[in-house]
Design a protein around this motif. Structure first.
Motif, short mmCIF file in Angstrom:
data_model
loop_
_atom_site.label_atom_id
_atom_site.label_comp_id
_atom_site.label_asym_id
_atom_site.label_seq_id
_atom_site.Cartn_x
_atom_site.Cartn_y
_atom_site.Cartn_z
N ARG A 125 0.83 -1.21 0.00
CA ARG A 125 0.00 0.00 0.00
C ARG A 125 0.86 1.26 0.00
O ARG A 125 0.54 2.23 -0.67
CB ARG A 125 -0.94 0.00 1.19
CG ARG A 125 -1.82 1.23 1.22
CD ARG A 125 -2.96 1.10 2.17
NE ARG A 125 -3.94 0.24 1.57
CZ ARG A 125 -4.95 -0.30 2.22
NH1 ARG A 125 -5.11 -0.07 3.49
NH2 ARG A 125 -5.82 -1.07 1.61
N LEU B 131 1.81 1.89 -3.42
CA LEU B 131 0.65 2.29 -4.22
C LEU B 131 0.39 3.78 -4.06
O LEU B 131 0.13 4.47 -5.03
CB LEU B 131 -0.59 1.50 -3.81
CG LEU B 131 -1.88 1.91 -4.50
CD1 LEU B 131 -1.82 1.57 -5.99
CD2 LEU B 131 -3.08 1.26 -3.85
N TRP C 268 -1.22 -2.94 -15.58
CA TRP C 268 -1.75 -2.30 -14.37
C TRP C 268 -3.25 -2.09 -14.40
O TRP C 268 -3.81 -1.45 -13.52
CB TRP C 268 -1.08 -0.95 -14.16
CG TRP C 268 0.39 -1.04 -13.99
CD1 TRP C 268 1.07 -1.74 -13.03
CD2 TRP C 268 1.39 -0.41 -14.79
NE1 TRP C 268 2.42 -1.58 -13.20
CE2 TRP C 268 2.64 -0.77 -14.27
CE3 TRP C 268 1.34 0.41 -15.90
CZ2 TRP C 268 3.83 -0.32 -14.81
CZ3 TRP C 268 2.52 0.86 -16.44
CH2 TRP C 268 3.75 0.48 -15.89
N GLY D 181 -7.66 -4.20 0.58
CA GLY D 181 -7.47 -4.61 -0.81
C GLY D 181 -8.15 -3.71 -1.83
O GLY D 181 -8.06 -3.98 -3.01
N PHE E 96 -8.42 1.06 -7.37
CA PHE E 96 -7.39 0.05 -7.42
C PHE E 96 -7.79 -1.11 -6.52
O PHE E 96 -8.26 -0.89 -5.40
CB PHE E 96 -6.04 0.61 -6.95
CG PHE E 96 -5.52 1.70 -7.81
CD1 PHE E 96 -4.77 1.41 -8.94
CD2 PHE E 96 -5.77 3.03 -7.51
CE1 PHE E 96 -4.28 2.42 -9.74
CE2 PHE E 96 -5.29 4.04 -8.31
CZ PHE E 96 -4.54 3.74 -9.43
N GLU E 97 -7.60 -2.31 -7.02
CA GLU E 97 -7.88 -3.51 -6.23
C GLU E 97 -6.62 -4.36 -6.18
O GLU E 97 -5.89 -4.47 -7.16
CB GLU E 97 -9.04 -4.29 -6.83
CG GLU E 97 -10.34 -3.52 -6.76
CD GLU E 97 -11.53 -4.30 -7.29
OE1 GLU E 97 -11.42 -5.54 -7.43
OE2 GLU E 97 -12.56 -3.67 -7.56
N GLN E 98 -6.41 -4.96 -5.02
CA GLN E 98 -5.23 -5.77 -4.82
C GLN E 98 -5.48 -7.17 -5.37
O GLN E 98 -6.49 -7.80 -5.07
CB GLN E 98 -4.88 -5.86 -3.34
CG GLN E 98 -3.52 -6.42 -3.09
CD GLN E 98 -3.10 -6.26 -1.63
OE1 GLN E 98 -3.92 -5.97 -0.77
NE2 GLN E 98 -1.83 -6.45 -1.38
N SER F 76 0.09 -7.47 -6.04
CA SER F 76 0.05 -6.32 -6.94
C SER F 76 -1.28 -5.61 -6.87
O SER F 76 -2.27 -6.15 -6.38
CB SER F 76 0.30 -6.77 -8.38
OG SER F 76 1.56 -7.34 -8.52
N TRP F 77 -1.31 -4.41 -7.39
CA TRP F 77 -2.53 -3.61 -7.47
C TRP F 77 -2.83 -3.36 -8.93
O TRP F 77 -1.94 -3.08 -9.72
CB TRP F 77 -2.33 -2.28 -6.76
CG TRP F 77 -2.17 -2.40 -5.30
CD1 TRP F 77 -1.02 -2.69 -4.62
CD2 TRP F 77 -3.19 -2.26 -4.32
NE1 TRP F 77 -1.26 -2.72 -3.27
CE2 TRP F 77 -2.58 -2.46 -3.06
CE3 TRP F 77 -4.55 -1.99 -4.37
CZ2 TRP F 77 -3.29 -2.39 -1.86
CZ3 TRP F 77 -5.26 -1.91 -3.18
CH2 TRP F 77 -4.63 -2.11 -1.95
N CYS G 8 -5.72 -1.27 -11.62
CA CYS G 8 -6.79 -0.28 -11.73
C CYS G 8 -8.00 -0.97 -12.36
O CYS G 8 -7.92 -1.49 -13.46
CB CYS G 8 -6.33 0.89 -12.59
SG CYS G 8 -7.58 2.17 -12.75
#
Length: 150
Positions: free
Chosen positions: A34, A37, A64, A111, A132-134, A138-139, A141
């Motif tokens: 995070r 991020l 991404w 997340g 953004f979601e985990q 990784s994250w 978009c």
């Protein structure tokens, strides 16, 4: 006839001492935590603004984003290209480079992070909303919404 063996090598590479490497190293996550991020959000928003303006190909953001977000960015870039009579993603097309003016983020849940970004285009501004979601470490978009140009 050339003496090249054009068959693919299927064995793992050798170390300097001639021995085989162990299991492959874990891949480095694109945006691992995070904290990363938060610092990465304005960079990502800058890239999004450049894609929509035609200065950058949308394919650079594939790792991404989701397929739906990439499709939306390509559509918006094609609309901007038609209005300016140029091909999107082939180099500098905007008379003024977009700059990230201000941005904020808010964790929605574990997340999921949402961000708002103010992009400055010369004297005008445009707002972006990003989600953004985990996924694993990784994250990505998963949603982008554009506000009006003011």
């Amino acid at each position: 006839m050339l003496a090249f063996d054009l068959q693919p090598r299927l064995d793992p590479p050798l170390r300097d001492g001639g021995e085989r490497d162990g299991p492959p190293a874990e891949p480095i996550p694109i945006v691992p935590a995070r904290g990363h991020l938060i610092a990465w959000i304005p960079q990502f928003a800058q890239k999004v603004a450049e894609v929509v303006g035609g200065d950058r190909p949308a394919s650079q953001l594939v790792r991404w984003t989701t397929k739906e977000v990439i499709a939306d960015l390509r559509y918006r870039a094609s609309l901007a290209a038609r209005s300016g009579a140029y091909e999107p993603g082939l180099g500098r097309n905007q008379p003024v480079r977009p700059r990230i003016f201000r941005w904020h983020f808010r964790p929605v849940s574990i997340g999921i992070v949402e961000a708002t970004v103010n992009v400055k285009f010369g004297e005008g501004h445009r707002a972006l909303a990003l989600r953004f979601e985990q996924v694993g470490d990784s994250w990505i978009c998963t949603a982008i919404d554009f506000g009006p140009y003011r």
